[in-house]
Design an enzyme around this catalytic site. Structure first.
Site, PDB file in Angstrom:
ATOM      1  N   GLY A  42       2.021   0.043   7.899  1.00  0.00           N
ATOM      2  CA  GLY A  42       0.776   0.807   7.970  1.00  0.00           C
ATOM      3  C   GLY A  42       0.396   1.449   6.651  1.00  0.00           C
ATOM      4  N   CYS A  43       1.377   1.992   5.954  1.00  0.00           N
ATOM      5  CA  CYS A  43       1.090   2.671   4.676  1.00  0.00           C
ATOM      6  C   CYS A  43       0.685   1.683   3.598  1.00  0.00           C
ATOM      7  CB  CYS A  43       2.295   3.501   4.246  1.00  0.00           C
ATOM      8  SG  CYS A  43       2.649   4.850   5.404  1.00  0.00           S
ATOM      9  N   THR A  44       1.281   0.513   3.598  1.00  0.00           N
ATOM     10  CA  THR A  44       0.903  -0.508   2.634  1.00  0.00           C
ATOM     11  C   THR A  44      -0.513  -1.004   2.922  1.00  0.00           C
ATOM     12  OG1 THR A  44       3.202  -1.158   2.295  1.00  0.00           O
ATOM     13  CG2 THR A  44       1.519  -2.774   1.688  1.00  0.00           C
ATOM     14  N   ALA A  87      -2.957   1.714   1.821  1.00  0.00           N
ATOM     15  CA  ALA A  87      -3.066   1.761   0.357  1.00  0.00           C
ATOM     16  C   ALA A  87      -3.920   0.603  -0.163  1.00  0.00           C
ATOM     17  CB  ALA A  87      -1.683   1.733  -0.281  1.00  0.00           C
TER      18      ALA A  87
END
Length: 179
Positions: free
Chosen positions: A68-70, A73
């Site tokens: 999710g964070c990738t 970003a």
């Protein structure tokens, strides 16, 4: 006894949701300076300096290199030029160490915006964005803020899904431009 424990756990989960934790529009944004990485290089981010140039989009994310964070970003990186064209500064922040964020800033963020390290959770806590802390390890919740040049929060969005953070903060910056 099981019913009491289940009720207590359910109440704790409800109270720990990000919607209850986020600072609200109209609140003063806590000022900070943080060690950050921009395209793999050291960078010092100062909120007060960035606000002199225009609004700031500050987004907190749980952990670099997670799915999710990738994805989030990458989305912010794709929108970075649009934010810049509107005069907004973009900064991501997590409890990851700066070494991890050096890599994340080049790979996931494509060198388009800085990501700041807050391993001691000082800034994360100031923005009511702490999700959990186990021993010496903590993580941020997924919360995005738009901060006006006067230092006031004009938009806060808390959702563990990364899907709407870019779209919503972009709309908030556009709305701020209209004022």
């Amino acid at each position: 006894m099981k019913r009491i424990a289940a009720t207590a756990l359910a109440l704790a989960c409800v109270l720990a949701t990000p919607v209850w934790a986020a600072l609200k529009p109209g609140d003063a944004a806590p000022d900070f300076t943080a060690q950050a990485a921009l395209d793999g290089r050291d960078y010092t981010f100062s909120l007060s300096d960035a606000l002199k140039k225009g609004p700031v989009v500050l987004y907190f994310f749980p952990k670099a290199f997670t799915t999710g964070c990738t994805a989030e970003a990458h989305e912010f990186a794709e929108a970075a030029d649009q934010f810049k064209a509107m005069g907004a500064t973009l900064i991501g922040m997590s409890a990851d160490d700066i070494g991890t964020l050096h890599k994340f800033s080049t790979q996931a963020c494509s060198g388009k915006f800085p990501v700041a390290a807050d391993p001691d959770l000082k800034v994360i806590k100031a923005y009511d964005s702490a999700l959990i802390r186990v021993g010496s390890v903590g993580i941020a919740n997924r919360i995005s803020y738009v901060i006006a040049p006067d230092g006031k929060i004009v938009y806060a969005f808390a959702d563990r899904s990364p899907e709407k953070h870019v779209e919503n903060t972009m709309a908030a910056v556009r709305q701020l431009q209209k004022k």
